[in-house]
Design an enzyme around this catalytic site. Sequence first.
Site, PDB file in Angstrom:
ATOM      1  N   HIS A 134     117.339  77.307  96.397  1.00  0.00           N
ATOM      2  CA  HIS A 134     117.169  75.850  96.723  1.00  0.00           C
ATOM      3  C   HIS A 134     118.472  75.718  97.605  1.00  0.00           C
ATOM      4  CE1 HIS A 134     117.469  71.667  96.576  1.00  0.00           C
ATOM      5  NE2 HIS A 134     116.362  71.530  95.577  1.00  0.00           N
ATOM      6  N   SER A 139     109.345  75.089  75.435  1.00  0.00           N
ATOM      7  CA  SER A 139     109.064  73.731  75.086  1.00  0.00           C
ATOM      8  C   SER A 139     109.365  72.924  76.267  1.00  0.00           C
ATOM      9  CB  SER A 139     109.894  73.115  73.825  1.00  0.00           C
ATOM     10  OG  SER A 139     111.196  73.443  74.548  1.00  0.00           O
ATOM     11  N   ARG A 181     111.668  75.160 102.028  1.00  0.00           N
ATOM     12  CA  ARG A 181     112.886  75.787 101.458  1.00  0.00           C
ATOM     13  C   ARG A 181     113.539  77.145 102.010  1.00  0.00           C
ATOM     14  NH1 ARG A 181     112.661  73.786  95.397  1.00  0.00           N
ATOM     15  NH2 ARG A 181     112.812  71.707  96.119  1.00  0.00           N
ATOM     16  N   GLU A 211     109.963  65.129 100.430  1.00  0.00           N
ATOM     17  CA  GLU A 211     110.836  66.381 100.266  1.00  0.00           C
ATOM     18  C   GLU A 211     110.262  67.186 101.318  1.00  0.00           C
ATOM     19  OE1 GLU A 211     111.321  67.996  96.250  1.00  0.00           O
ATOM     20  OE2 GLU A 211     111.512  65.879  95.413  1.00  0.00           O
ATOM     21  N   LEU A 223     106.391  70.810  88.323  1.00  0.00           N
ATOM     22  CA  LEU A 223     105.858  70.381  87.280  1.00  0.00           C
ATOM     23  C   LEU A 223     104.668  69.780  87.485  1.00  0.00           C
ATOM     24  CD1 LEU A 223     108.993  67.679  87.672  1.00  0.00           C
ATOM     25  CD2 LEU A 223     108.566  69.316  85.778  1.00  0.00           C
ATOM     26  N   TRP A 257     115.883  69.370  83.422  1.00  0.00           N
ATOM     27  CA  TRP A 257     116.809  69.462  84.814  1.00  0.00           C
ATOM     28  C   TRP A 257     116.123  69.064  85.837  1.00  0.00           C
ATOM     29  CZ3 TRP A 257     121.342  73.508  84.738  1.00  0.00           C
ATOM     30  CH2 TRP A 257     122.045  73.359  83.473  1.00  0.00           C
ATOM     31  N   ALA A 258     114.911  68.849  85.842  1.00  0.00           N
ATOM     32  CA  ALA A 258     114.328  68.806  87.255  1.00  0.00           C
ATOM     33  C   ALA A 258     114.621  67.248  87.711  1.00  0.00           C
ATOM     34  CB  ALA A 258     112.765  68.470  86.985  1.00  0.00           C
ATOM     35  N   GLN A 259     114.985  67.246  89.035  1.00  0.00           N
ATOM     36  CA  GLN A 259     115.483  65.726  89.783  1.00  0.00           C
ATOM     37  C   GLN A 259     114.329  65.163  90.567  1.00  0.00           C
ATOM     38  OE1 GLN A 259     118.918  66.867  91.920  1.00  0.00           O
ATOM     39  NE2 GLN A 259     120.192  67.408  90.006  1.00  0.00           N
ATOM     40  N   GLY A 260     114.057  65.605  91.596  1.00  0.00           N
ATOM     41  CA  GLY A 260     113.397  65.170  92.774  1.00  0.00           C
ATOM     42  C   GLY A 260     112.034  64.483  92.118  1.00  0.00           C
ATOM     43  N   ARG A 310     107.030  78.124  97.098  1.00  0.00           N
ATOM     44  CA  ARG A 310     106.492  77.063  96.613  1.00  0.00           C
ATOM     45  C   ARG A 310     106.988  75.765  97.284  1.00  0.00           C
ATOM     46  NH1 ARG A 310     108.807  73.273  92.621  1.00  0.00           N
ATOM     47  NH2 ARG A 310     110.814  74.033  93.130  1.00  0.00           N
ATOM     48  N   ASP A 329     112.488  85.611  80.009  1.00  0.00           N
ATOM     49  CA  ASP A 329     111.836  86.369  78.719  1.00  0.00           C
ATOM     50  C   ASP A 329     110.518  86.416  78.641  1.00  0.00           C
ATOM     51  OD1 ASP A 329     114.614  85.966  77.914  1.00  0.00           O
ATOM     52  OD2 ASP A 329     114.283  84.678  76.558  1.00  0.00           O
ATOM     53  N   HIS A 351     116.594  79.255  92.343  1.00  0.00           N
ATOM     54  CA  HIS A 351     116.240  78.159  91.729  1.00  0.00           C
ATOM     55  C   HIS A 351     114.977  78.097  91.179  1.00  0.00           C
ATOM     56  CE1 HIS A 351     115.496  73.500  91.533  1.00  0.00           C
ATOM     57  NE2 HIS A 351     114.465  73.870  92.343  1.00  0.00           N
TER      58      HIS A 351
END
Length: 536
Positions: A238, A10, A289, A115, A391, A42-45, A385, A217, A350
């Site tokens: 990260h 989800s 990264r 970024e 996202l 939890w994604a921030q950027g 990535r 999983d 990450h």
Amino acid sequence: MTADFLIIGSGIAGLSLAIRAAQHGSVICLSKGEFMESNTAWAQGGIAAVIPEGLRDPGDTTENHIADTLDAGAGLCKEAVVRSIIQEAANTIDDLVHYGVAFDHENGAFSLCKEGGHSHRRILHTRDTTGYAIATALLETARKTPNLTLLENHFAIDLITTGKLGMVTDDRVLGAYVLHRETGEVEVYRSDRVILASGGCGKVYLYTTNPDSATGDGVAMAWRAGADIANMEFVQFHPTCFYNPAASGPEARSFLVSEAVRGEGAILINHKGEDFTLRHDPRGSLAPRDIVARAIDYEIKRTGAPCVYLDVRHKPPGFMAERFPFIYSTLLKFGLDCEKQPIPVVPAAHYHCGGVVADVSGRTTLRGLYAIGEVACTGLHGANRLASNSLLEGNVMARRCLDEMLAHANPSRGVMEEIDIPAWEYGDTAAPDELVVIYHNWDEIRRLMWDYVSIVRTDNRLRRAATRLKNLKKEVREFYWGHRVNADILELRNLVAVASLIVDCALRRRESRGLHYTTDHPGLKPKPVDTILRKF
Ligand code: FAD
Ligand code: SIN
């Protein structure tokens, strides 16, 4: 339980698909814990997208975004996939706005940030809690969507396939066994379209930015069911996870300081105040990264210091509280005022670029099984990535997956519905004193992955990890078959499976490319190839 579409997960991928698919049939969408426990939340950027001219950063184009993605991917991206997903980025933003995501604005237009690895400002965001805004909007929409059953605390254990039932027919998926965590019962969920949207596997490592649910999983289930898996060696670390040795509790250990902070001018320095990243790449703190995480790893080993620092002290007072309120206030909670003190940081696991082999529509090598979002390996990310492309991938794949499923209805559906699926067989009840074995093994896997299979690898350490994991796998298998299942046993079983797949792929790649760096094979091979694991 029967549904036209059974979605496992989800996050952005699962919920985006669930909302759309419910217009075409019945949908069950499962989450193994609470709905908001996902990497998405939890994604921030933010989310990378080149939006229409006039609103975008002057000079930016979709071609630039494609080029940056290919560059970060170190030769292993599939260009057709990259084009196909990135060209949909602006539509994804429209989608999310439609679901109610309030992206930040500045002077009447979307606020865009930068970024690592991006040549332009093109990250849309909601302050520094973009993922929370997306997850909340999707969940609210999903809750109002008819035909859609959302089930929390429902843990998918394994896929049910004709092959596993011993049927001599083309192997295909029939559904899944699912543990209801509150009752402890395992039920059969039937569907001829099962979609894995189960996210990543950061918890395979001792230090990670991921929530506890990220135990791989989906990859483990798909592998056990016979689907192809690829590029598991490409684990993204990260660069800037808050280093807080005095902290207790998972929130402190895994707190991310977004790359967007560097996008707004923060720089990485060592304990002497030197901007060491410039010694590794002219883009310095904003290089992709893999380069920045390796530079930090090198610097920590070179100096013997436990961490490096992210410095934002040169920004005007109030800037951090205004632009990054979540990060600012969380650091304050841990006793650090980042306007006055540099932020101690270390790299942490990450994101997982490898996963279940899938095309852009999520089609896997097993009929009836789809994989979308982080669990999938499509070729968008290649060997590394680009920030904020994930996202985006989750949302685009959800759209494409539905189109694919609608265009190719299963002709043998009626026959499949008649197939008798055996009920789950329960093992004995676990004696509580034996549960310590689970915690011990869980800890051992994560520690050995951190010590032997992290940013810089060697053949020797990888082989050592492989040997230890082989023994652990045997122990876990015996434990799994001998005891009544619960979420801890299931996660341990999946963790050891995924760790083994990562090590297996890492041993096969005899070069250093993107996120896979080994001192035994430091060069690049002339031809980039995927590492594909095939069970049958
Ligand atoms: P997730 O959002 O992880 O959702 C997985 C779902 O599957 C969960 O609901 C989980 O409960 C469920 N699930 C798992 N296993 C089972 C099972 N066995 N049975 C039932 N349900 C199961 N990416 C960006 O593009 N931009 C960012 O700014 C960004 N910031 C990030 C910050 C952090 C701290 C982290 C951890 C990641 C970030 N990422 C970012 C990466 C991005 O968030 C994820 O890659 C993306 O959200 C994955 O979405 P998903 O839908 O594939 O999986
Ligand atoms: C971040 O905000 O630094 C995470 C972005 C990402 O993982 O894409």
